[in-house]
Write a protein that holds these residues in place. Structure first.
Motif, PDB file in Angstrom:
ATOM      1  N   LEU A  73      -6.669  -0.099  -1.053  1.00  0.00           N
ATOM      2  CA  LEU A  73      -5.821  -0.489   0.074  1.00  0.00           C
ATOM      3  C   LEU A  73      -4.756  -1.508  -0.318  1.00  0.00           C
ATOM      4  O   LEU A  73      -3.669  -1.534   0.261  1.00  0.00           O
ATOM      5  CB  LEU A  73      -6.669  -1.057   1.218  1.00  0.00           C
ATOM      6  N   THR A  74      -5.067  -2.358  -1.285  1.00  0.00           N
ATOM      7  CA  THR A  74      -4.152  -3.453  -1.628  1.00  0.00           C
ATOM      8  C   THR A  74      -3.333  -3.206  -2.893  1.00  0.00           C
ATOM      9  O   THR A  74      -2.483  -4.025  -3.235  1.00  0.00           O
ATOM     10  CB  THR A  74      -4.923  -4.782  -1.791  1.00  0.00           C
ATOM     11  N   GLN A  75      -3.561  -2.090  -3.542  1.00  0.00           N
ATOM     12  CA  GLN A  75      -2.843  -1.810  -4.789  1.00  0.00           C
ATOM     13  C   GLN A  75      -1.335  -1.801  -4.550  1.00  0.00           C
ATOM     14  O   GLN A  75      -0.834  -1.152  -3.633  1.00  0.00           O
ATOM     15  CB  GLN A  75      -3.301  -0.468  -5.356  1.00  0.00           C
ATOM     16  N   ASN A  76      -0.618  -2.572  -5.353  1.00  0.00           N
ATOM     17  CA  ASN A  76       0.847  -2.647  -5.326  1.00  0.00           C
ATOM     18  C   ASN A  76       1.439  -3.161  -4.016  1.00  0.00           C
ATOM     19  O   ASN A  76       2.579  -2.840  -3.700  1.00  0.00           O
ATOM     20  CB  ASN A  76       1.464  -1.289  -5.673  1.00  0.00           C
ATOM     21  N   VAL A  77       0.697  -3.958  -3.250  1.00  0.00           N
ATOM     22  CA  VAL A  77       1.274  -4.513  -2.019  1.00  0.00           C
ATOM     23  C   VAL A  77       1.930  -5.868  -2.248  1.00  0.00           C
ATOM     24  O   VAL A  77       2.740  -6.303  -1.446  1.00  0.00           O
ATOM     25  CB  VAL A  77       0.251  -4.645  -0.865  1.00  0.00           C
ATOM     26  N   LYS A  78       1.609  -6.521  -3.343  1.00  0.00           N
ATOM     27  CA  LYS A  78       2.159  -7.857  -3.571  1.00  0.00           C
ATOM     28  C   LYS A  78       3.611  -7.783  -4.009  1.00  0.00           C
ATOM     29  O   LYS A  78       4.038  -6.820  -4.640  1.00  0.00           O
ATOM     30  CB  LYS A  78       1.322  -8.633  -4.578  1.00  0.00           C
ATOM     31  N   SER A  79       4.335  -8.808  -3.667  1.00  0.00           N
ATOM     32  CA  SER A  79       5.725  -8.941  -4.090  1.00  0.00           C
ATOM     33  C   SER A  79       5.767  -9.149  -5.600  1.00  0.00           C
ATOM     34  O   SER A  79       4.868  -9.748  -6.186  1.00  0.00           O
ATOM     35  CB  SER A  79       6.340 -10.148  -3.385  1.00  0.00           C
ATOM     36  N   ILE A 112      -1.123  -2.425   4.078  1.00  0.00           N
ATOM     37  CA  ILE A 112      -2.575  -2.224   4.035  1.00  0.00           C
ATOM     38  C   ILE A 112      -3.054  -1.519   5.298  1.00  0.00           C
ATOM     39  O   ILE A 112      -3.883  -0.605   5.240  1.00  0.00           O
ATOM     40  CB  ILE A 112      -3.300  -3.577   3.835  1.00  0.00           C
ATOM     41  N   GLN A 113      -2.511  -1.923   6.445  1.00  0.00           N
ATOM     42  CA  GLN A 113      -2.910  -1.304   7.712  1.00  0.00           C
ATOM     43  C   GLN A 113      -2.544   0.180   7.731  1.00  0.00           C
ATOM     44  O   GLN A 113      -3.334   1.014   8.177  1.00  0.00           O
ATOM     45  CB  GLN A 113      -2.267  -2.017   8.893  1.00  0.00           C
ATOM     46  N   THR A 114      -1.376   0.520   7.239  1.00  0.00           N
ATOM     47  CA  THR A 114      -0.962   1.923   7.179  1.00  0.00           C
ATOM     48  C   THR A 114      -1.914   2.722   6.295  1.00  0.00           C
ATOM     49  O   THR A 114      -2.347   3.825   6.663  1.00  0.00           O
ATOM     50  CB  THR A 114       0.483   2.037   6.648  1.00  0.00           C
ATOM     51  N   ARG A 115      -2.268   2.162   5.161  1.00  0.00           N
ATOM     52  CA  ARG A 115      -3.207   2.842   4.258  1.00  0.00           C
ATOM     53  C   ARG A 115      -4.576   3.001   4.909  1.00  0.00           C
ATOM     54  O   ARG A 115      -5.223   4.045   4.776  1.00  0.00           O
ATOM     55  CB  ARG A 115      -3.331   2.086   2.947  1.00  0.00           C
ATOM     56  N   PHE A 116      -5.021   1.971   5.623  1.00  0.00           N
ATOM     57  CA  PHE A 116      -6.309   2.039   6.325  1.00  0.00           C
ATOM     58  C   PHE A 116      -6.266   3.128   7.398  1.00  0.00           C
ATOM     59  O   PHE A 116      -7.195   3.936   7.512  1.00  0.00           O
ATOM     60  CB  PHE A 116      -6.637   0.678   6.945  1.00  0.00           C
ATOM     61  N   GLN A 117      -5.190   3.150   8.154  1.00  0.00           N
ATOM     62  CA  GLN A 117      -5.079   4.158   9.216  1.00  0.00           C
ATOM     63  C   GLN A 117      -5.047   5.565   8.633  1.00  0.00           C
ATOM     64  O   GLN A 117      -5.592   6.497   9.230  1.00  0.00           O
ATOM     65  CB  GLN A 117      -3.862   3.873  10.093  1.00  0.00           C
TER      66      GLN A 117
END
Length: 143
Positions: free
Chosen positions: A24-30, A110-115
């Motif tokens: 879910l968090t892969q590649n979300v950081k700036s 992350i929310q989009t990936r979770f959904q």
């Protein structure tokens, strides 16, 4: 209930949690921050107000490294340190406006990936997942 079986299920579950968290968090950081700095910002976002020692303890980072990363995040205007009026040595750390924007963008991804992961779940499935999370939170993961 066999407590050894329950323990083995817990180990399997926590491993799955780590994998899903990674997915879910892969590649979300700036690109402007390191992975460690992202984890610190994520912890502050979820906790709202933290101390350096809480960050160090929760994220398993030494105090010197925590202090160094906090300093870098402060220099990037992503966090704010607020001194306790009763004890000027004690500081709480919050996200700055810029840090809040950065983390809101990350959490939106992350929310989009979770959904996407739960898009085919029935209403009953979703209710059971919510109930399971509540039970785990209150019975196992409480502070």
């Amino acid at each position: 209930m066999n407590k050894n079986v329950l323990f083995n299920k817990l180990i399997s579950f926590t491993t799955s949690v780590h994998q899903v968290t990674h997915d879910l968090t892969q590649n979300v950081k700036s690109d402007s921050i390191t992975a460690v700095q992202y984890k610190i910002l994520e912890y502050i976002k979820v906790s709202q107000s933290v101390t350096s020692s809480e960050i160090s303890e929760c994220l398993h980072i030494s105090m010197p490294n925590t202090s160094r990363e906090i300093k870098k995040l402060n220099e990037k205007n992503l966090i704010e340190k607020i001194s306790d009026p009763k004890d000027r040595r004690k500081q709480t750390i919050h996200l700055s406006k810029e840090g809040g924007i950065m983390m809101n963008e990350a959490f939106a991804t992350i929310q989009t990936r979770f959904q996407n992961r739960i898009q085919n779940a029935s209403e009953q499935d979703l209710e059971e997942i919510e109930q399971a999370i509540t039970i785990l939170q209150t019975k196992l993961f409480y502070n």
